[in-house]
Write a protein that holds these residues in place. Structure first.
Motif, PDB file in Angstrom:
ATOM      1  N   GLN A  10     -22.919  76.377 -34.493  1.00  0.00           N
ATOM      2  CA  GLN A  10     -23.435  77.586 -34.736  1.00  0.00           C
ATOM      3  C   GLN A  10     -24.539  77.633 -36.079  1.00  0.00           C
ATOM      4  O   GLN A  10     -25.380  78.205 -36.309  1.00  0.00           O
ATOM      5  CB  GLN A  10     -22.709  78.811 -34.854  1.00  0.00           C
ATOM      6  N   ASN A  11     -23.804  76.905 -36.983  1.00  0.00           N
ATOM      7  CA  ASN A  11     -24.372  76.658 -38.193  1.00  0.00           C
ATOM      8  C   ASN A  11     -24.164  75.282 -38.964  1.00  0.00           C
ATOM      9  O   ASN A  11     -23.463  74.667 -38.497  1.00  0.00           O
ATOM     10  CB  ASN A  11     -24.028  77.624 -39.167  1.00  0.00           C
ATOM     11  N   VAL A  12     -24.642  75.181 -40.079  1.00  0.00           N
ATOM     12  CA  VAL A  12     -24.569  73.841 -40.786  1.00  0.00           C
ATOM     13  C   VAL A  12     -23.037  73.706 -41.595  1.00  0.00           C
ATOM     14  O   VAL A  12     -22.582  72.567 -41.475  1.00  0.00           O
ATOM     15  CB  VAL A  12     -25.483  73.905 -42.038  1.00  0.00           C
ATOM     16  N   GLU A  13     -22.384  74.750 -41.872  1.00  0.00           N
ATOM     17  CA  GLU A  13     -20.957  74.788 -42.167  1.00  0.00           C
ATOM     18  C   GLU A  13     -20.118  74.324 -40.973  1.00  0.00           C
ATOM     19  O   GLU A  13     -19.190  73.483 -41.154  1.00  0.00           O
ATOM     20  CB  GLU A  13     -20.398  76.301 -42.708  1.00  0.00           C
ATOM     21  N   GLN A  14     -20.414  74.606 -39.683  1.00  0.00           N
ATOM     22  CA  GLN A  14     -19.560  74.017 -38.734  1.00  0.00           C
ATOM     23  C   GLN A  14     -20.062  72.417 -38.454  1.00  0.00           C
ATOM     24  O   GLN A  14     -18.977  71.792 -38.176  1.00  0.00           O
ATOM     25  CB  GLN A  14     -19.814  74.839 -37.207  1.00  0.00           C
ATOM     26  N   ILE A  15     -21.080  72.021 -38.796  1.00  0.00           N
ATOM     27  CA  ILE A  15     -21.478  70.655 -38.640  1.00  0.00           C
ATOM     28  C   ILE A  15     -20.600  69.930 -39.943  1.00  0.00           C
ATOM     29  O   ILE A  15     -19.960  68.879 -39.336  1.00  0.00           O
ATOM     30  CB  ILE A  15     -22.872  70.480 -38.861  1.00  0.00           C
ATOM     31  N   ARG A  16     -20.387  70.438 -41.040  1.00  0.00           N
ATOM     32  CA  ARG A  16     -19.909  69.946 -42.008  1.00  0.00           C
ATOM     33  C   ARG A  16     -18.261  69.669 -41.576  1.00  0.00           C
ATOM     34  O   ARG A  16     -17.711  68.867 -41.699  1.00  0.00           O
ATOM     35  CB  ARG A  16     -20.126  70.522 -43.205  1.00  0.00           C
ATOM     36  N   GLN A  17     -17.673  70.916 -41.298  1.00  0.00           N
ATOM     37  CA  GLN A  17     -16.384  70.971 -40.667  1.00  0.00           C
ATOM     38  C   GLN A  17     -16.016  69.810 -39.522  1.00  0.00           C
ATOM     39  O   GLN A  17     -15.022  69.156 -39.759  1.00  0.00           O
ATOM     40  CB  GLN A  17     -15.726  72.385 -39.994  1.00  0.00           C
ATOM     41  N   PHE A  18     -16.851  69.648 -38.596  1.00  0.00           N
ATOM     42  CA  PHE A  18     -16.737  68.794 -37.578  1.00  0.00           C
ATOM     43  C   PHE A  18     -16.704  67.313 -38.060  1.00  0.00           C
ATOM     44  O   PHE A  18     -15.875  66.412 -37.740  1.00  0.00           O
ATOM     45  CB  PHE A  18     -18.106  68.802 -36.562  1.00  0.00           C
ATOM     46  N   ILE A  19     -17.618  67.111 -39.071  1.00  0.00           N
ATOM     47  CA  ILE A  19     -17.767  65.804 -39.574  1.00  0.00           C
ATOM     48  C   ILE A  19     -16.511  65.310 -40.343  1.00  0.00           C
ATOM     49  O   ILE A  19     -15.852  64.186 -40.374  1.00  0.00           O
ATOM     50  CB  ILE A  19     -19.249  65.509 -40.393  1.00  0.00           C
ATOM     51  N   ASN A  20     -16.106  66.425 -41.081  1.00  0.00           N
ATOM     52  CA  ASN A  20     -14.867  66.276 -41.857  1.00  0.00           C
ATOM     53  C   ASN A  20     -13.458  65.808 -40.945  1.00  0.00           C
ATOM     54  O   ASN A  20     -12.781  65.297 -41.353  1.00  0.00           O
ATOM     55  CB  ASN A  20     -14.821  67.318 -42.769  1.00  0.00           C
ATOM     56  N   THR A  21     -13.496  66.490 -39.935  1.00  0.00           N
ATOM     57  CA  THR A  21     -12.512  66.201 -38.930  1.00  0.00           C
ATOM     58  C   THR A  21     -12.583  65.048 -38.215  1.00  0.00           C
ATOM     59  O   THR A  21     -11.518  64.258 -38.164  1.00  0.00           O
ATOM     60  CB  THR A  21     -12.764  67.641 -37.703  1.00  0.00           C
ATOM     61  N   ILE A  22     -13.740  64.674 -37.659  1.00  0.00           N
ATOM     62  CA  ILE A  22     -13.938  63.238 -37.122  1.00  0.00           C
ATOM     63  C   ILE A  22     -13.793  62.025 -37.900  1.00  0.00           C
ATOM     64  O   ILE A  22     -13.462  60.884 -37.299  1.00  0.00           O
ATOM     65  CB  ILE A  22     -15.135  63.107 -36.227  1.00  0.00           C
ATOM     66  N   ASP A  23     -14.069  62.306 -39.204  1.00  0.00           N
ATOM     67  CA  ASP A  23     -14.136  61.289 -40.342  1.00  0.00           C
ATOM     68  C   ASP A  23     -12.633  60.633 -40.293  1.00  0.00           C
ATOM     69  O   ASP A  23     -12.318  59.487 -40.871  1.00  0.00           O
ATOM     70  CB  ASP A  23     -14.596  61.817 -41.603  1.00  0.00           C
ATOM     71  N   LYS A  24     -11.867  61.349 -39.929  1.00  0.00           N
ATOM     72  CA  LYS A  24     -10.182  61.157 -40.223  1.00  0.00           C
ATOM     73  C   LYS A  24      -9.767  60.030 -39.266  1.00  0.00           C
ATOM     74  O   LYS A  24      -8.666  59.423 -39.404  1.00  0.00           O
ATOM     75  CB  LYS A  24      -9.369  62.111 -40.414  1.00  0.00           C
ATOM     76  N   PHE A  25     -10.631  59.905 -38.280  1.00  0.00           N
ATOM     77  CA  PHE A  25     -10.266  58.942 -37.099  1.00  0.00           C
ATOM     78  C   PHE A  25     -10.997  57.712 -37.295  1.00  0.00           C
ATOM     79  O   PHE A  25     -11.990  57.577 -37.753  1.00  0.00           O
ATOM     80  CB  PHE A  25     -10.455  59.502 -35.675  1.00  0.00           C
ATOM     81  N   ASP A  26     -10.276  56.593 -37.058  1.00  0.00           N
ATOM     82  CA  ASP A  26     -10.602  55.275 -37.206  1.00  0.00           C
ATOM     83  C   ASP A  26     -11.293  54.819 -35.889  1.00  0.00           C
ATOM     84  O   ASP A  26     -10.853  53.735 -35.123  1.00  0.00           O
ATOM     85  CB  ASP A  26      -9.526  54.225 -37.530  1.00  0.00           C
ATOM     86  N   THR A  27     -12.300  55.594 -35.457  1.00  0.00           N
ATOM     87  CA  THR A  27     -13.223  55.199 -34.159  1.00  0.00           C
ATOM     88  C   THR A  27     -14.693  55.647 -34.464  1.00  0.00           C
ATOM     89  O   THR A  27     -14.793  56.475 -35.132  1.00  0.00           O
ATOM     90  CB  THR A  27     -12.498  55.896 -33.118  1.00  0.00           C
ATOM     91  N   ASN A  28     -15.550  54.884 -33.573  1.00  0.00           N
ATOM     92  CA  ASN A  28     -16.852  55.278 -33.803  1.00  0.00           C
ATOM     93  C   ASN A  28     -17.081  56.566 -33.034  1.00  0.00           C
ATOM     94  O   ASN A  28     -16.816  56.752 -31.831  1.00  0.00           O
ATOM     95  CB  ASN A  28     -17.828  54.026 -33.262  1.00  0.00           C
ATOM     96  N   PHE A  29     -18.128  57.504 -33.216  1.00  0.00           N
ATOM     97  CA  PHE A  29     -18.476  58.532 -32.636  1.00  0.00           C
ATOM     98  C   PHE A  29     -20.102  58.704 -32.632  1.00  0.00           C
ATOM     99  O   PHE A  29     -20.598  58.469 -33.676  1.00  0.00           O
ATOM    100  CB  PHE A  29     -17.921  59.811 -33.409  1.00  0.00           C
ATOM    101  N   ASP A  30     -20.470  58.871 -31.431  1.00  0.00           N
ATOM    102  CA  ASP A  30     -21.956  58.847 -31.261  1.00  0.00           C
ATOM    103  C   ASP A  30     -22.343  60.503 -30.700  1.00  0.00           C
ATOM    104  O   ASP A  30     -21.661  61.036 -29.809  1.00  0.00           O
ATOM    105  CB  ASP A  30     -22.613  58.095 -30.324  1.00  0.00           C
ATOM    106  N   LEU A  31     -23.272  61.041 -31.249  1.00  0.00           N
ATOM    107  CA  LEU A  31     -23.914  62.369 -30.729  1.00  0.00           C
ATOM    108  C   LEU A  31     -25.151  62.293 -30.557  1.00  0.00           C
ATOM    109  O   LEU A  31     -25.992  61.585 -31.292  1.00  0.00           O
ATOM    110  CB  LEU A  31     -23.634  63.303 -31.914  1.00  0.00           C
ATOM    111  N   GLY A  32     -25.443  63.091 -29.365  1.00  0.00           N
ATOM    112  CA  GLY A  32     -26.793  62.818 -29.075  1.00  0.00           C
ATOM    113  C   GLY A  32     -27.203  63.842 -28.028  1.00  0.00           C
ATOM    114  O   GLY A  32     -26.527  64.680 -27.770  1.00  0.00           O
ATOM    115  N   SER A  33     -28.787  63.958 -27.968  1.00  0.00           N
ATOM    116  CA  SER A  33     -29.271  64.695 -27.030  1.00  0.00           C
ATOM    117  C   SER A  33     -30.330  64.173 -26.199  1.00  0.00           C
ATOM    118  O   SER A  33     -31.195  63.481 -26.962  1.00  0.00           O
ATOM    119  CB  SER A  33     -29.535  66.067 -27.776  1.00  0.00           C
ATOM    120  N   GLY A  34     -30.280  63.989 -24.745  1.00  0.00           N
ATOM    121  CA  GLY A  34     -31.445  63.155 -24.267  1.00  0.00           C
ATOM    122  C   GLY A  34     -31.275  61.662 -24.646  1.00  0.00           C
ATOM    123  O   GLY A  34     -30.419  61.185 -24.733  1.00  0.00           O
TER     124      GLY A  34
END
Length: 75
Positions: A10-34
């Protein structure tokens, strides 16, 4: 195992929270559209996407904690 889910921000703050969340995991994450895909742990990469629409998140893991932790961001 390849996992694929859709996430929505919904906003930039949610993006920051999401990145902080997945950064704790030792795996690669890809995010995309099209055809455009970025490293989901990169704030600059994620901000370059049009996050007004749901985005495709892909990662290789069977860790059920990932699903639990990213649940607030699922579309």
């Amino acid at each position: 195992m390849l996992q694929q889910v859709n996430v929505k921000f919904q906003n930039v703050e949610q993006i920051r929270q999401f990145i902080n969340t997945i950064d704790k995991f030792d795996t690669n994450f890809d995010l995309g559209s099209g055809r455009r895909t970025v490293d989901a742990k990169s704030i600059l990469g994620v901000m370059a996407l049009d996050f007004r629409e749901p985005l495709r998140l892909r990662y290789h893991s069977d860790d059920k904690m990932i699903e639990e932790k990213i649940a607030p961001f699922l579309a």
